[in-house]
Design a protein around this motif. Structure first.
Motif, PDB file in Angstrom:
ATOM      1  N   SER A   1       0.811  -1.216   0.000  1.00  0.00           N
ATOM      2  CA  SER A   1       0.000   0.000   0.000  1.00  0.00           C
ATOM      3  C   SER A   1       0.843   1.264   0.000  1.00  0.00           C
ATOM      4  CB  SER A   1      -0.948   0.003   1.208  1.00  0.00           C
ATOM      5  OG  SER A   1      -0.222   0.023   2.414  1.00  0.00           O
TER       6      SER A   1
ATOM      7  N   THR B   1     -14.201   6.111   7.237  1.00  0.00           N
ATOM      8  CA  THR B   1     -12.863   5.937   6.664  1.00  0.00           C
ATOM      9  C   THR B   1     -12.635   6.846   5.462  1.00  0.00           C
ATOM     10  OG1 THR B   1     -12.608   3.683   7.502  1.00  0.00           O
ATOM     11  CG2 THR B   1     -11.307   4.284   5.564  1.00  0.00           C
TER      12      THR B   1
ATOM     13  N   ALA C   1      -0.122  10.861   1.919  1.00  0.00           N
ATOM     14  CA  ALA C   1      -1.135   9.877   1.519  1.00  0.00           C
ATOM     15  C   ALA C   1      -1.022   8.607   2.353  1.00  0.00           C
ATOM     16  CB  ALA C   1      -0.989   9.553   0.036  1.00  0.00           C
ATOM     17  N   PHE C   2       0.197   8.199   2.667  1.00  0.00           N
ATOM     18  CA  PHE C   2       0.403   7.009   3.501  1.00  0.00           C
ATOM     19  C   PHE C   2      -0.152   7.241   4.900  1.00  0.00           C
ATOM     20  CE2 PHE C   2       3.099   4.601   6.505  1.00  0.00           C
ATOM     21  CZ  PHE C   2       2.826   3.314   6.078  1.00  0.00           C
TER      22      PHE C   2
ATOM     23  N   ARG D   1       3.206   5.902  -2.987  1.00  0.00           N
ATOM     24  CA  ARG D   1       2.429   6.898  -2.246  1.00  0.00           C
ATOM     25  C   ARG D   1       3.350   7.933  -1.616  1.00  0.00           C
ATOM     26  NH1 ARG D   1      -2.395   3.629   0.845  1.00  0.00           N
ATOM     27  NH2 ARG D   1      -4.068   4.264  -0.542  1.00  0.00           N
TER      28      ARG D   1
ATOM     29  N   SER E   1      -3.936   7.203   4.788  1.00  0.00           N
ATOM     30  CA  SER E   1      -4.434   5.846   4.595  1.00  0.00           C
ATOM     31  C   SER E   1      -4.421   5.056   5.895  1.00  0.00           C
ATOM     32  CB  SER E   1      -3.583   5.129   3.537  1.00  0.00           C
ATOM     33  OG  SER E   1      -3.900   3.757   3.482  1.00  0.00           O
ATOM     34  N   ARG E   2      -3.322   5.124   6.627  1.00  0.00           N
ATOM     35  CA  ARG E   2      -3.197   4.350   7.870  1.00  0.00           C
ATOM     36  C   ARG E   2      -4.121   4.887   8.958  1.00  0.00           C
ATOM     37  NH1 ARG E   2      -2.911  -0.048   7.389  1.00  0.00           N
ATOM     38  NH2 ARG E   2      -3.685   0.564   5.354  1.00  0.00           N
TER      39      ARG E   2
ATOM     40  N   SER F   1      -6.898   6.686   8.670  1.00  0.00           N
ATOM     41  CA  SER F   1      -8.314   6.485   8.356  1.00  0.00           C
ATOM     42  C   SER F   1      -8.701   5.018   8.442  1.00  0.00           C
ATOM     43  CB  SER F   1      -8.628   7.028   6.955  1.00  0.00           C
ATOM     44  OG  SER F   1      -7.876   6.345   5.964  1.00  0.00           O
ATOM     45  N   ARG F   2      -7.750   4.117   8.259  1.00  0.00           N
ATOM     46  CA  ARG F   2      -8.035   2.686   8.365  1.00  0.00           C
ATOM     47  C   ARG F   2      -8.146   2.244   9.823  1.00  0.00           C
ATOM     48  NH1 ARG F   2      -9.968  -1.325   8.892  1.00  0.00           N
ATOM     49  NH2 ARG F   2      -9.436  -3.413   8.155  1.00  0.00           N
TER      50      ARG F   2
ATOM     51  N   ARG G   1     -10.090  10.092   5.505  1.00  0.00           N
ATOM     52  CA  ARG G   1      -8.995  10.118   4.534  1.00  0.00           C
ATOM     53  C   ARG G   1      -9.050  11.388   3.693  1.00  0.00           C
ATOM     54  NH1 ARG G   1     -10.146   5.832   1.697  1.00  0.00           N
ATOM     55  NH2 ARG G   1      -8.932   4.369   2.958  1.00  0.00           N
TER      56      ARG G   1
ATOM     57  N   THR H   1      -6.138  14.392   3.584  1.00  0.00           N
ATOM     58  CA  THR H   1      -5.402  14.621   2.343  1.00  0.00           C
ATOM     59  C   THR H   1      -5.738  15.945   1.679  1.00  0.00           C
ATOM     60  OG1 THR H   1      -7.099  13.349   1.160  1.00  0.00           O
ATOM     61  CG2 THR H   1      -5.095  12.170   1.824  1.00  0.00           C
TER      62      THR H   1
END
Length: 335
Positions: free
Chosen positions: A54, A321, A62-63, A58, A66-67, A69-70, A325, A329
């Motif tokens: 993932s 999520t 963005a990384f 990126r 992603s983490r 929001s997950r 995100r 961003t």
């Protein structure tokens, strides 16, 4: 694996839930349930694979988005839900203080010395440290195969040296007992990209060889009075875990592309968050209060926790999520 360990492979609060030792409830199975913690090490291998995948291509922002929001939406709700349930009259388990509950919302309760609301969140603290190391050493300069290999090799060497030096600070940062599993997963992702990548296979092999040593050292001794976990069984379970992920990396089990697996995968994280503590409450209600036999209480509890996990996924993760995100961003307007 982790769930059956928490429900029938250890002593502690689960003994209170059952009213007697799990060894009494599951005279034969409890010895096998005691191997459940190895699910965590296998999960770390999967995490190394997935984070490498993932993070490829990126940006750092963005990384991070992603983490965060997950992990965070379901985690925040789980913390508040468990705190609220434990505060109900008749629930015998200790309620976290208000300040510890608020501290837990940061996911930094372990280094800050606070009480953990969710018992399994120690694994999330390991994940966060992995994310930070990967982000700083690989994503920030730009993800390439060479950087992944160099990071994996240097992390492995540094982790072993930190263990040998008995340095508490370096152990916190480099996680000697868990690093081999993350690195092994990263190696298997390189194998996924190129099935003949010798350095990818090398990282995976070293990850397994070093990881099984630490797993045996951590788990062979008695988990409780249940007795010893056998070294050979520990190694075999880890070998099967690595082999299964390697098979996925090589694209072998294409016939297992069943639609329900996507849902099962989506439920894994929220189930992991709620199953232990709320499972104690469900077991106590079913077995001690209603008199449901242990053989039925166990699958009923797992089913109840899966239903709760689906509710968290459907009404928390799915809407929150993407929203979180997007917020993380979106660049702030210039003033």
């Amino acid at each position: 694996m982790v769930a059956v360990y928490h429900y029938g492979g250890r002593e502690g609060d689960i003994t209170t839930a059952w009213g007697t030792s799990p060894a009494t409830q599951f005279p034969t199975l409890h010895e096998w349930f005691a191997y459940g913690p190895l699910g965590v090490q296998i999960f770390f291998v999967i995490s190394g694979f997935v984070i490498c995948m993932s993070g490829w291509g990126r940006s750092l922002a963005a990384f991070f988005a992603s983490r965060a929001s997950r992990l965070m939406p379901a985690y925040w709700v789980a913390v508040l839900l468990i705190t609220a349930v434990f505060a109900l009259p008749g629930v015998v388990y200790r309620t976290a203080s208000a300040d510890d509950t608020l501290l837990n919302l940061t996911l930094l309760q372990m280094p800050a010395g606070g009480q953990r609301v969710i018992g399994v969140d120690w694994t999330l603290w390991a994940e966060i440290r992995f994310y930070a190391l990967f982000a700083l050493c690989v994503i920030l300069p730009g993800v390439t195969r060479r950087r992944v290999v160099l990071f994996g090799a240097l992390w492995t060497l540094g982790a072993v040296m930190a263990d040998a030096a008995h340095s508490a600070l370096l152990a916190q940062v480099l996680m000697p007992h868990y690093a081999p599993f993350f690195v092994g997963g990263m190696g298997l992702y390189l194998v996924h990209r190129n099935h003949r990548d010798p350095l990818g296979w090398g990282l995976a092999a070293v990850g397994f060889l070093l990881g099984q040593h630490y797993a045996v050292a951590d788990l062979w001794h008695p988990a409780s009075h249940f007795g010893y976990r056998h070294t050979t069984v520990i190694i075999a379970i880890l070998a099967l875990g690595f082999a299964a992920i390697a098979a996925m990396a090589l694209g072998r089990p294409r016939r297992a592309d069943w639609r329900w697996l996507t849902t099962a995968g989506a439920l894994t994280y929220p189930f992991y968050l709620v199953h232990e503590h709320l499972g104690w409450v469900a077991i106590g209600a079913l077995h001690r209060t209603l008199g449901v036999p242990a053989a039925a209480t166990l699958p009923l509890t797992v089913s109840a926790m899966l239903l709760l996990a689906w509710l968290l996924h459907r009404y928390v993760e799915r809407p929150m999520t993407p929203w979180l995100r997007a917020r993380l961003t979106t660049a702030p307007a210039k003033t």
